[in-house]
Design a protein around this motif. Sequence first.
Motif, PDB file in Angstrom:
ATOM      1  N   ILE A 137     -26.626  -4.968  11.126  1.00 32.16           N
ATOM      2  CA  ILE A 137     -26.383  -6.161  12.018  1.00 32.16           C
ATOM      3  C   ILE A 137     -28.011  -6.433  12.470  1.00 32.16           C
ATOM      4  O   ILE A 137     -28.425  -5.214  13.098  1.00 32.16           O
ATOM      5  CB  ILE A 137     -25.473  -5.687  13.269  1.00 32.16           C
ATOM      6  CG1 ILE A 137     -24.067  -5.664  12.490  1.00 32.16           C
ATOM      7  CG2 ILE A 137     -25.454  -6.820  14.162  1.00 32.16           C
ATOM      8  CD1 ILE A 137     -22.900  -4.844  13.520  1.00 32.16           C
ATOM      9  N   SER A 192     -18.838 -15.406   4.146  1.00 32.25           N
ATOM     10  CA  SER A 192     -20.283 -15.757   4.606  1.00 32.25           C
ATOM     11  C   SER A 192     -20.489 -17.094   4.417  1.00 32.25           C
ATOM     12  O   SER A 192     -21.345 -17.880   5.267  1.00 32.25           O
ATOM     13  CB  SER A 192     -21.484 -14.885   3.976  1.00 32.25           C
ATOM     14  OG  SER A 192     -21.475 -15.233   2.657  1.00 32.25           O
ATOM     15  N   HIS A 235     -24.835  -7.997   5.214  1.00 33.20           N
ATOM     16  CA  HIS A 235     -25.869  -8.348   6.321  1.00 33.20           C
ATOM     17  C   HIS A 235     -25.294  -9.363   7.315  1.00 33.20           C
ATOM     18  O   HIS A 235     -24.940 -10.378   6.886  1.00 33.20           O
ATOM     19  CB  HIS A 235     -27.134  -8.945   5.708  1.00 33.20           C
ATOM     20  CG  HIS A 235     -27.955  -8.785   6.761  1.00 33.20           C
ATOM     21  ND1 HIS A 235     -29.383  -9.045   6.277  1.00 33.20           N
ATOM     22  CD2 HIS A 235     -28.103  -8.789   7.887  1.00 33.20           C
ATOM     23  CE1 HIS A 235     -30.261  -9.146   7.051  1.00 33.20           C
ATOM     24  NE2 HIS A 235     -29.705  -8.883   8.099  1.00 33.20           N
ATOM     25  N   ILE A 236     -25.272  -9.012   8.598  1.00 35.21           N
ATOM     26  CA  ILE A 236     -24.759  -9.825   9.622  1.00 35.21           C
ATOM     27  C   ILE A 236     -25.771 -10.026  10.797  1.00 35.21           C
ATOM     28  O   ILE A 236     -26.343  -9.168  11.113  1.00 35.21           O
ATOM     29  CB  ILE A 236     -23.454  -9.038  10.606  1.00 35.21           C
ATOM     30  CG1 ILE A 236     -22.462  -8.757   9.724  1.00 35.21           C
ATOM     31  CG2 ILE A 236     -23.041 -10.125  11.636  1.00 35.21           C
ATOM     32  CD1 ILE A 236     -21.379  -7.872  10.423  1.00 35.21           C
ATOM     33  N   HIS A 237     -25.962 -11.430  10.705  1.00 34.64           N
ATOM     34  CA  HIS A 237     -27.400 -11.764  11.501  1.00 34.64           C
ATOM     35  C   HIS A 237     -27.056 -13.026  12.305  1.00 34.64           C
ATOM     36  O   HIS A 237     -26.510 -14.114  11.922  1.00 34.64           O
ATOM     37  CB  HIS A 237     -28.450 -12.081  10.372  1.00 34.64           C
ATOM     38  CG  HIS A 237     -29.943 -11.641  10.885  1.00 34.64           C
ATOM     39  ND1 HIS A 237     -30.315 -10.399  10.963  1.00 34.64           N
ATOM     40  CD2 HIS A 237     -30.623 -12.539  11.379  1.00 34.64           C
ATOM     41  CE1 HIS A 237     -31.779 -10.457  11.296  1.00 34.64           C
ATOM     42  NE2 HIS A 237     -32.002 -11.633  11.475  1.00 34.64           N
ATOM     43  N   LEU A 247     -17.742  -9.747  16.611  1.00 36.23           N
ATOM     44  CA  LEU A 247     -17.986  -8.698  15.740  1.00 36.23           C
ATOM     45  C   LEU A 247     -16.568  -7.734  15.855  1.00 36.23           C
ATOM     46  O   LEU A 247     -15.959  -7.489  14.905  1.00 36.23           O
ATOM     47  CB  LEU A 247     -18.942  -7.542  16.401  1.00 36.23           C
ATOM     48  CG  LEU A 247     -20.429  -8.055  16.190  1.00 36.23           C
ATOM     49  CD1 LEU A 247     -21.308  -7.402  17.120  1.00 36.23           C
ATOM     50  CD2 LEU A 247     -20.882  -8.131  14.793  1.00 36.23           C
ATOM     51  N   ASN A 256     -13.981  -9.616  13.548  1.00 36.84           N
ATOM     52  CA  ASN A 256     -14.603 -10.132  12.210  1.00 36.84           C
ATOM     53  C   ASN A 256     -14.846  -8.672  11.544  1.00 36.84           C
ATOM     54  O   ASN A 256     -14.546  -8.724  10.342  1.00 36.84           O
ATOM     55  CB  ASN A 256     -15.612 -10.939  12.089  1.00 36.84           C
ATOM     56  CG  ASN A 256     -15.394 -12.447  12.473  1.00 36.84           C
ATOM     57  OD1 ASN A 256     -14.581 -12.857  11.580  1.00 36.84           O
ATOM     58  ND2 ASN A 256     -15.768 -12.780  13.805  1.00 36.84           N
ATOM     59  N   THR A 298     -16.426 -10.832   0.885  1.00 36.79           N
ATOM     60  CA  THR A 298     -17.408 -11.112   1.946  1.00 36.79           C
ATOM     61  C   THR A 298     -18.260 -12.049   1.620  1.00 36.79           C
ATOM     62  O   THR A 298     -18.537 -12.924   2.745  1.00 36.79           O
ATOM     63  CB  THR A 298     -17.870  -9.397   2.127  1.00 36.79           C
ATOM     64  OG1 THR A 298     -17.057  -8.635   2.349  1.00 36.79           O
ATOM     65  CG2 THR A 298     -18.969  -9.826   3.381  1.00 36.79           C
ATOM     66  N   VAL A 328     -24.319 -15.512  12.279  1.00 32.58           N
ATOM     67  CA  VAL A 328     -23.528 -15.601  13.493  1.00 32.58           C
ATOM     68  C   VAL A 328     -24.027 -16.689  14.596  1.00 32.58           C
ATOM     69  O   VAL A 328     -25.299 -16.551  14.890  1.00 32.58           O
ATOM     70  CB  VAL A 328     -23.249 -14.323  14.305  1.00 32.58           C
ATOM     71  CG1 VAL A 328     -22.694 -14.294  15.743  1.00 32.58           C
ATOM     72  CG2 VAL A 328     -22.643 -13.241  13.563  1.00 32.58           C
ATOM     73  N   ILE A 373     -14.180  -7.325   7.461  1.00 33.16           N
ATOM     74  CA  ILE A 373     -15.449  -7.207   6.805  1.00 33.16           C
ATOM     75  C   ILE A 373     -15.289  -5.947   5.998  1.00 33.16           C
ATOM     76  O   ILE A 373     -15.754  -5.800   5.079  1.00 33.16           O
ATOM     77  CB  ILE A 373     -16.732  -7.464   7.512  1.00 33.16           C
ATOM     78  CG1 ILE A 373     -16.981  -8.915   7.803  1.00 33.16           C
ATOM     79  CG2 ILE A 373     -17.958  -6.779   6.855  1.00 33.16           C
ATOM     80  CD1 ILE A 373     -17.855  -9.424   8.908  1.00 33.16           C
ATOM     81  N   CYS A 432     -26.578 -13.379   4.116  1.00 33.36           N
ATOM     82  CA  CYS A 432     -26.187 -12.898   5.254  1.00 33.36           C
ATOM     83  C   CYS A 432     -24.778 -13.589   5.738  1.00 33.36           C
ATOM     84  O   CYS A 432     -24.923 -15.003   5.354  1.00 33.36           O
ATOM     85  CB  CYS A 432     -27.052 -12.641   6.222  1.00 33.36           C
ATOM     86  SG  CYS A 432     -27.919 -14.174   7.169  1.00 33.36           S
ATOM     87  N   ILE A 433     -24.206 -12.837   6.465  1.00 29.54           N
ATOM     88  CA  ILE A 433     -23.265 -13.720   7.460  1.00 29.54           C
ATOM     89  C   ILE A 433     -23.772 -14.152   8.664  1.00 29.54           C
ATOM     90  O   ILE A 433     -24.246 -13.082   9.196  1.00 29.54           O
ATOM     91  CB  ILE A 433     -21.959 -12.584   7.828  1.00 29.54           C
ATOM     92  CG1 ILE A 433     -21.511 -12.382   6.275  1.00 29.54           C
ATOM     93  CG2 ILE A 433     -20.855 -13.504   8.508  1.00 29.54           C
ATOM     94  CD1 ILE A 433     -20.220 -11.101   6.630  1.00 29.54           C
TER      95      ILE A 433
END
Length: 230
Positions: A88, A227, A173-175, A208, A211, A223, A193, A215, A190-191
Amino acid sequence: MSKIPVYLMPGLAASTAIFERIALPEDRFEIHLLEWEIPLENEALMDYANRIAKKIKHKNPVLIGVSFGGILVQEIARCIAVSKVIIISSVKSNLEFPRRLKIAKTTKAYKLIPMSLILNLENLAKFSFGEKVNQRLKLYKKFLSVRDIRYLNWAVEQVVLWDRTVADPDVIHIHGDMDDVFPIKYIKNCIVVKGGTHIMILNKYKWLNENLPSIILETKKETNALSQLL
């Protein structure tokens, strides 16, 4: 049904308090918090990762890391078998570094950073969380816990000199699209946000919490599809 062990690693100089708003369904998940330790003299990142990995007591855990913690959990995943790595507000390789970090590596300018000044809370907050922190400085007093100069020197050097050039395709990867430390324009696969900043672990915790369970449970293919939707 046994619970899924989820280990959380905070960002540079941050305490585990950054995860206090993260809540996963207790019937499915078991959260464990990893903390920064003072590095040994001239300790390599892989050696440090191996040392932290020894604190993980479950087989095939899920590792979640924030910012520099995201870099570290990727290295830990080279030491032990894991079921999933989620990062993250972080990067998957040094190719996702912003230009200023690449310049810092080339010129070794990071060695000129006066760490004694960064130990000042306001400067440390800016360094660890980005520029827009003045109005939230009191909030960060409890989140920035590691103020050891040896740790800071070591951590900054490990980030700047991180040698991974090929991203692990299995890392999720969450960004945030408003991240000012690792700008989204340099991030791939990446996913995203919307409205998420570098500190979205604090102010996007509702997203978060909603989700992360799916995830964690989804396959990589699912996943990737997620994304595209978010």
